[in-house]
Design an enzyme around this catalytic site. Sequence first.
Site, PDB file in Angstrom:
ATOM      1  N   ASP A 415       0.860  -1.186   0.000  1.00  0.00           N
ATOM      2  CA  ASP A 415       0.000   0.000   0.000  1.00  0.00           C
ATOM      3  C   ASP A 415       0.901   1.242   0.000  1.00  0.00           C
ATOM      4  O   ASP A 415       2.109   1.141   0.183  1.00  0.00           O
ATOM      5  CB  ASP A 415      -0.881  -0.056   1.260  1.00  0.00           C
ATOM      6  CG  ASP A 415      -1.933   1.043   1.306  1.00  0.00           C
ATOM      7  OD1 ASP A 415      -2.305   1.572   0.241  1.00  0.00           O
ATOM      8  OD2 ASP A 415      -2.392   1.370   2.427  1.00  0.00           O
ATOM      9  N   GLU A 418       2.675   4.951  -4.046  1.00  0.00           N
ATOM     10  CA  GLU A 418       2.621   5.843  -5.234  1.00  0.00           C
ATOM     11  C   GLU A 418       3.951   6.577  -5.445  1.00  0.00           C
ATOM     12  O   GLU A 418       4.262   6.860  -6.600  1.00  0.00           O
ATOM     13  CB  GLU A 418       1.476   6.829  -5.075  1.00  0.00           C
ATOM     14  CG  GLU A 418       0.093   6.180  -5.197  1.00  0.00           C
ATOM     15  CD  GLU A 418      -0.243   5.229  -4.044  1.00  0.00           C
ATOM     16  OE1 GLU A 418       0.260   5.467  -2.946  1.00  0.00           O
ATOM     17  OE2 GLU A 418      -0.976   4.254  -4.275  1.00  0.00           O
ATOM     18  N   ASP A 489      -9.023   3.459  -2.684  1.00  0.00           N
ATOM     19  CA  ASP A 489     -10.028   3.889  -1.696  1.00  0.00           C
ATOM     20  C   ASP A 489     -11.310   4.368  -2.350  1.00  0.00           C
ATOM     21  O   ASP A 489     -11.575   5.568  -2.464  1.00  0.00           O
ATOM     22  CB  ASP A 489      -9.445   4.989  -0.814  1.00  0.00           C
ATOM     23  CG  ASP A 489      -8.263   4.469   0.007  1.00  0.00           C
ATOM     24  OD1 ASP A 489      -8.116   3.230   0.110  1.00  0.00           O
ATOM     25  OD2 ASP A 489      -7.507   5.298   0.529  1.00  0.00           O
TER      26      ASP A 489
HETATM   27  O1  MIG Z   1      -3.717   6.098   4.782  1.00  0.00           O
HETATM   28  O2  MIG Z   1      -3.680   0.895   5.768  1.00  0.00           O
HETATM   29  O3  MIG Z   1      -5.921   2.129   0.374  1.00  0.00           O
HETATM   30  O4  MIG Z   1      -6.910  -0.050   1.802  1.00  0.00           O
HETATM   31  O5  MIG Z   1      -6.911   0.110   4.614  1.00  0.00           O
HETATM   32  C1  MIG Z   1      -4.562   5.017   4.485  1.00  0.00           C
HETATM   33  C2  MIG Z   1      -4.836   1.658   5.906  1.00  0.00           C
HETATM   34  C3  MIG Z   1      -3.731   3.794   4.304  1.00  0.00           C
HETATM   35  C4  MIG Z   1      -4.971   3.010   2.366  1.00  0.00           C
HETATM   36  C5  MIG Z   1      -5.435   1.792   1.652  1.00  0.00           C
HETATM   37  C6  MIG Z   1      -6.480   1.099   2.474  1.00  0.00           C
HETATM   38  C7  MIG Z   1      -5.915   0.734   3.818  1.00  0.00           C
HETATM   39  C8  MIG Z   1      -5.417   1.999   4.530  1.00  0.00           C
HETATM   40  N1  MIG Z   1      -4.430   2.675   3.687  1.00  0.00           N
END
Ligand code: MIG
Length: 803
Positions: A415, A418, A489
Site C-alpha cells: 500500500d 505511489e 479507496d
Molecule cells: O492512509 O492501511 O488504500 O486499503 O486500509 C490510508 C490503511 C492507508 C490506504 C489503503 C487502504 C488501507 C489503509 N491505507
Amino acid sequence: MNKKQLLKFIALTIFSTSVFASDTDAQNNLSQNIGKVKSVKILNEGLSITTENAQVILISYLPDVVRVRIARKLADDFSYAVIQYANKYFKNFVETKNDIKVETDSLYITIDKNPFRISFYNRKMQLLNSDYTAMGTTMWNDEITTHKKMFADEKFIGLGEKTGGLNRRGSSYNNWNTDKFAYPTDFDPLYKTIPFYIGIHDSLTYAIFLDNSYKTNFNFGASTDEQFMSYTCESGEMNYYFFGSATVAGVIEDYTWLTGRMKMPPLWSIGYQQCRWSYMSDKEVLSVAKTFREKKFPCDVIYNDIDYMDRYRVFTWSDEKFPNHKNYIKQLNDMNFHLAVIIDPGIAVADDYTVSKDGLAKNVFATYPDGKPLIANVWPGRCNFPDFTKPATRTWWENNFKGLVDDGVEGFWNDMNEPASWGQSLSNTVEFDFDGHKTTMKQAHNVYGMQMSRATFEGTKRLLNKRPFVLTRATYAGGQRYSAVWTGDNDAYDDHMLLGVRLVNSLGLCGFAFAGPDMGGFANDATKDLFQRWLSICVFTPFFRNHSMMGTRDKEPWALGEYVEPEARRQIELRYQLLPYTYCMFHAAVETGIPVARSLALNYTNDEKIYYGDFENEYLYGDAFLIAPCKSTEKFTKVHLPKGEWYRFNDDKKYKGDEEVIVESPVTNLPVFVKGGAVIPMQSIIQSTAEMPSDTLVLQVYYGQTSNTFVYYEDDGSSYDYENGNFYKREIKFDGEKKTITFEKAEGSYKTKFKYFKVLFHGFDEIQSIASSDGNGYYLLKGNPTKGFVKNNNQMNFTVTWK
Ligand code: MIG
C-alpha cells in the site's frame, strides 16, 4: 533541380541543421517540430533516421509490433515494462525523394520525409494509424508530444485505471500515481500508470504503448476540433510501441507478450477474501475467522491491516495486540485461512528499529541530491523510503520477508507506494538508482510501486518456494508480472460500484487480469441493498475482497443482518462452485494475457451500442458469462445483448441476441447471462479451497448454433510445477452444427481431483446418445435425457451427441 533550387536546398539544409533554428525556437518559447528527414541508416532490426531537430529509431519486435523512439538525442535504452527484444522483421526498404517505405509480414509503414510523418497500414493497405500531418511530433524544452490523426468514428479504450467512460474519446488523462482517498468518480490521476490504449475505427484495431515513466498526458481529442489526439511526455524520449494486430484480443496478446503476463496465482487467492482496517488483535481476527466457519460463509483469506505492527513499523508485530503471532497464524491456518499482511514502503527513522539501521547501513534509501535519505511523514512518523529501483535495495527488501514467511504469512499487500506521504508531495529532486541509470523522482515516481511489488513478489516467492499472493495499489505497465491490483479507496455508493467495474475492465484490457475493487466500498457505509448488489457483482470479478475503512460499521457477510445473510452466503457459495471455471480463465490470462473480466469491447468491438453510457459497464466474465452490472436501486435494467444466443443464468430464459432487453434485476438477482455454446465447469460447495470438493465436476453446457472450444485446466494450485508440465488440461469442444460435444485427450502429468464429469444440458433438444469414441461405453445416461454422467478417463476422447 536547377542550380538555383539546388543552392536554396543546400542553404536550407545547412540552416535547418544549424543550432540557430532551435535557438530561435527556444528563445521565443514556441514548440519545435522534429522537422524534415535528413538521413536514413539501416540497422539490423530497423532504421535510424536523423531529422532536422531529432533522432528517430524505428525497430520491429514482431511483424505487427513496431517501436518508435524520438528525441533530440536518444539516450541509453532502458525499460522496466518491456521484457522482449527487437528482432529483424523489416523488409523491402525503399527510399525516394519524398518518403521512406518499409514493410513486415503484417504491416506497411510509410514515412513522409518533408517533414517526418509516419503512417501504419495493414496488408490490405488500410490506414491503421498515422501522425497528424500538420503537427507530427513536436518538442518544447524537455517535453515531447506526438500528434495522431483522429478518425471520424474512432474510439479509444484502455489506459488502465482511469475514470470516465469505456470510450475515452473527448477526455484527457495524466499519469502521475496518486493516493486519493475516496476519490470522486471523475478524478484523475489515480494510483497506476499504464500508458497503453487501443484505437478502433473503420472496423480496424490498433494499439499504442507509450513506455515513458515521466509524467505523461493523453489527450483523446478533449480540447480540439476532433482532428487529432496526442500524447505528451514531460521529459525523456517519445518512446512508443505500435501494435497492428487486427483484433482487440490480438493487440492485448502482443502487448502482454511485450510486457509480460501474470503467473498462476495461488488457488486460494481467487476465493473470497476478508479484510478490514483494522482487526485490532489476534482475538478479533480469530473470532471473525471462527464466525466464517460457524456460519458457513466460504472464505480463504483474512488480512491484517496496519495495526498488527509495532508502531506501524514494517516487518514487526505488536506484542500487545498479537502476543504470540506465530501461534495466531497457525490457528488461522488450522481453520484453513491464509493470512495476508499489509506492508508499506515507509521505514520509520528510529535507532531502536533494526530494519531502519540495517537499511541505512546498506544505503538502500532514496536520497536528496546532498546524499542524505529522503524523509517524509507517513503512518510510522518520520520515514525513509527504500529505492526499489536499486538492485541492492530489492535484494535487501526481499530478505526482510524471511520472518513473515517463516511465521506462515502467504499474502503480501503493498500500500501507499505511489509513493504517498502526509502532504502528498515528495520533492522531485529526490534521486534514484533506476538500475544504474541514475535519475530523479520525476522519472522514478511512476515505477516506484511496481518495483516495490517486484521485490515483494520475487522475495516471497523464493522464501515460500511456492506461489505467494501479492497485491499492490500503485504500479506501472508490466507490473502484472508481479502482483494483483485493487482500485484503492473507493466509496460506498452505486456510481462508485459501477466505476469500479469499468476500472477493472480497463485494467484487464491493459495486462492486469487480476484486479478488483474494495467490495462494498472502502469509505462510508453501504446500504444493505448496495452491499448485496456489490457482492453479487464481485462474485464475477477476478479479485474478490471485502474491505472497509477505519470507523465504518462491520461489513463481514453476516454483519448486515438477516436480510442480507442468506443471499450473501449463496453468492459466496456460487463463487466457490465456479472456481474451476474461474481458474481456467486465470490460466487463459497466464497463457495469452486475455483478462478474466472482459469489457464487451474485447469480443464485440464493432458493436456501436456497447460504448453507449447505458451499456458500457457490461462485460464478459471469461468465455461464458455476460454480466450487466446495475445500481442497487434498479429493480429493472436495460441490457444490451450482443449478437449470439443468450440464456439468463438463474432461469435459463433464452434471448436471441443483438437486442436490447429490459430484465428484472432485484438485488437478489443480478442480470447474468450465459452465451450459447458455453461450457462452464462447476464444483460442489466448499468452505475454503483447502477442502476437497466432491469427485464430480459438473459441466453446464448451453446450447448454441455455434462452435466453441473450452480449455479445461487444473494444477496443484500452489507450486510452479505447472511450468514443467505438471498440469491437467483438456479441450472440451462444443459444435452446435455437428451436434457434438467432444472431450479431447487430457494433456499434462497432473492428476485431476475429479473422477467424473457430470454434464448438464441447457436449452438442448432431446439428448440422443453418449458414446465413447473407442466404443467402450464410458457413459451412463440416467433415464433423464437432460443429464448424463461421464467417467473422467484421461486416456480417452469421447463424444456426446444429441438429436
Ligand atoms: O492512509 O492501511 O488504500 O486499503 O486500509 C490510508 C490503511 C492507508 C490506504 C489503503 C487502504 C488501507 C489503509 N491505507
